[in-house]
Design an enzyme around this catalytic site. Structure first.
Site, PDB file in Angstrom:
ATOM      1  N   CYS A 122       0.351   3.536   3.021  1.00 49.54           N
ATOM      2  CA  CYS A 122       1.012   2.969   4.207  1.00 49.54           C
ATOM      3  C   CYS A 122       2.501   3.275   4.192  1.00 49.54           C
ATOM      4  CB  CYS A 122       0.799   1.458   4.267  1.00 49.54           C
ATOM      5  SG  CYS A 122      -0.926   0.945   4.273  1.00 49.54           S
TER       6      CYS A 122
ATOM      7  N   CYS B 280       0.834  -1.211   0.000  1.00 48.14           N
ATOM      8  CA  CYS B 280       0.000   0.000   0.000  1.00 48.14           C
ATOM      9  C   CYS B 280       0.871   1.266   0.000  1.00 48.14           C
ATOM     10  CB  CYS B 280      -0.916  -0.019   1.227  1.00 48.14           C
ATOM     11  SG  CYS B 280      -1.759   1.537   1.555  1.00 48.14           S
TER      12      CYS B 280
END
Length: 441
Positions: free
Chosen positions: A67, A64
């Site tokens: 993230c 991600c």
């Protein structure tokens, strides 16, 4: 022989239990609030949330992008939060790998952030930059109302609170008079009551008698004092009106502060909010705001945020400064004859603008400009926009499939009647599946 097997089996069970206890104890020893970001998994997650009173958990996925950008911010925030009077531990979990935890806490995207207080989770939707994250979480663990017993305690409280949130200090005020509102508005302001203080401390906050409640905006160097009455809804009205500064600069961050404020916005669009003329105008706007507490006064520099100014039909040919009254939705009002401010006597012109608005001498206009979607994103959040787009896409897909099936039915019947003996083979349409990484929180 049978008894020997039973004994051996029991010994094996005891060894396993002992091993589990040892592993559990060693896991506890590793979980320390030392300022680092803890990496949790299935084996130590429950131990972590029961060990620490406050733990901030980032449920992430390695692939991600959001993230990956958040990770260094957490590394910066972790040592600061660990050194608070009530430490907050930062931890992260690879929820793409440890699916049991992802299921248990109903994750619907990455990253998902939660604050666990004594083991109980609360979703976190606040800022993600390290400095703003620290400011927000400091408030989360602070008392609802801090009791200040000396002049030094007042000074320390103001320094600890920082400059991001407004600060309320009650001089000689009973804690019970503001406790209800301190709990209600805890995420937006700091609240305190000074029990023992000197006259010098009062004068430092422009207080000349007690009891009094001071609203203090460190960022804007603004103070406002309320002397009562401390009953009914007067206290809450005062607190709500002072959550924002008298004149609010409009930008991506402050725009969100308007969400919960029911007042309409008197918005002044200027060329550059930092030049000398604009600074003088901002002072006049503060004076007007002080006399018109039922309205929010904001200002917007074209140089600072030109795209948003286009929302109110401001272009290179528009004479500035320009004033409008905005309902924070898709409409705004101009006051006929008072839309633009001249260089001279702007204080009187602002008064005329307000008088014209209150008397209904206005013209209603619709929001326009390419920045409108950007404004919507800022106001209601990117997640909501993605959900809306996703639902519309699903609706269009269903409609398309339905129309296609209606058109193909006669042909399918004809084909089956001609070749009833042949097997029908389902066609597998290969498409791109939705991945959590495509969803921005």
């Amino acid at each position: 022989m049978k008894q020997q097997l039973i004994i051996i089996f029991l010994l094996l069970i005891c060894c396993c239990l002992e091993s589990i206890v040892v592993c559990s104890d060693s896991g506890k020893e590793e979980l320390k609030a030392d300022g680092s970001v803890l990496e949790l998994d299935d084996s130590n997650f429950e131990t972590a949330i029961s060990t620490f009173d406050y733990i901030f958990v980032d449920f992430y996925a390695p692939w991600c992008g959001h993230c990956q950008r958040l990770s260094p911010e957490l590394d910066l925030a972790a040592p600061v939060l660990a050194n608070l009077e009530k430490p907050i531990v930062i931890a992260k979990v690879n929820a793409d790998k440890f699916r049991r935890l992802a299921t248990k806490y109903d994750l619907d995207g990455f990253p998902t952030l939660k604050i666990f207080t004594h083991g109980h989770p609360v979703d976190y939707y606040g800022p993600r930059k390290a400095d703003l994250l620290v400011r927000f979480l400091k408030k989360f663990v602070a008392p609802d109302v801090s009791l200040l017993e000396s002049d030094g305690a007042i000074t320390n409280f103001v320094e600890m609170a920082g400059t991001y949130f407004p600060i309320y200090i009650g001089f000689g005020l009973n804690e019970s008079m503001i406790l209800e509102y301190a709990i209600k508005y805890k995420k937006k302001a700091w609240f305190s009551v000074a029990k023992d203080f000197s006259e010098e401390a009062m004068l430092a906050y422009d207080v000349y008698k007690a009891p009094a409640l001071v609203a203090f905006h460190p960022t804007y160097n603004e103070r406002n004092v309320f002397y009562g009455p401390f009953e009914d809804n007067f206290v809450e009205d005062y607190i709500k009106q002072n959550l924002l500064p008298l004149a609010l600069p409009i930008n991506y961050d402050t725009l969100k502060l308007l969400n919960d404020d029911e007042r309409e916005v008197v918005l002044t669009v200027m060329e550059d909010e930092s030049d000398e003329k604009s600074l003088a105008l901002i002072k006049l706007l503060r004076a007007a705001a002080s006399a018109n507490r039922d309205l929010v006064f904001g200002y917007l520099g074209v140089k600072q945020w030109g795209e948003f100014s286009e929302t109110f039909d401001v272009n290179k040919n528009t004479k500035l400064p320009k004033m409008v009254v905005w309902n924070k939705n898709e409409e705004y009002l101009t006051v006929i004859g008072s839309e633009n401010l001249e260089d001279e006597d702007q204080g009187s012109q602002i008064t005329q603008f307000i008088d014209g608005y209150r008397s209904g001498r206005t013209e209603k206009k619709r929001i326009s400009g390419p920045s409108f979607m950007g404004f919507i994103n800022s106001l209601i959040g990117v997640r909501t926009v993605y959900i809306i787009v996703f639902l519309v896409a699903v609706f269009m897909l269903i409609r398309s499939i339905t129309n296609s099936e209606e058109y193909d039915v006669p042909q399918r019947k004809q084909r089956l009647s001609n070749d009833e003996a042949s097997d029908t083979i389902p066609v597998n349409v290969d498409g791109h599946s939705y991945r959590p990484e495509d969803k921005e929180d």
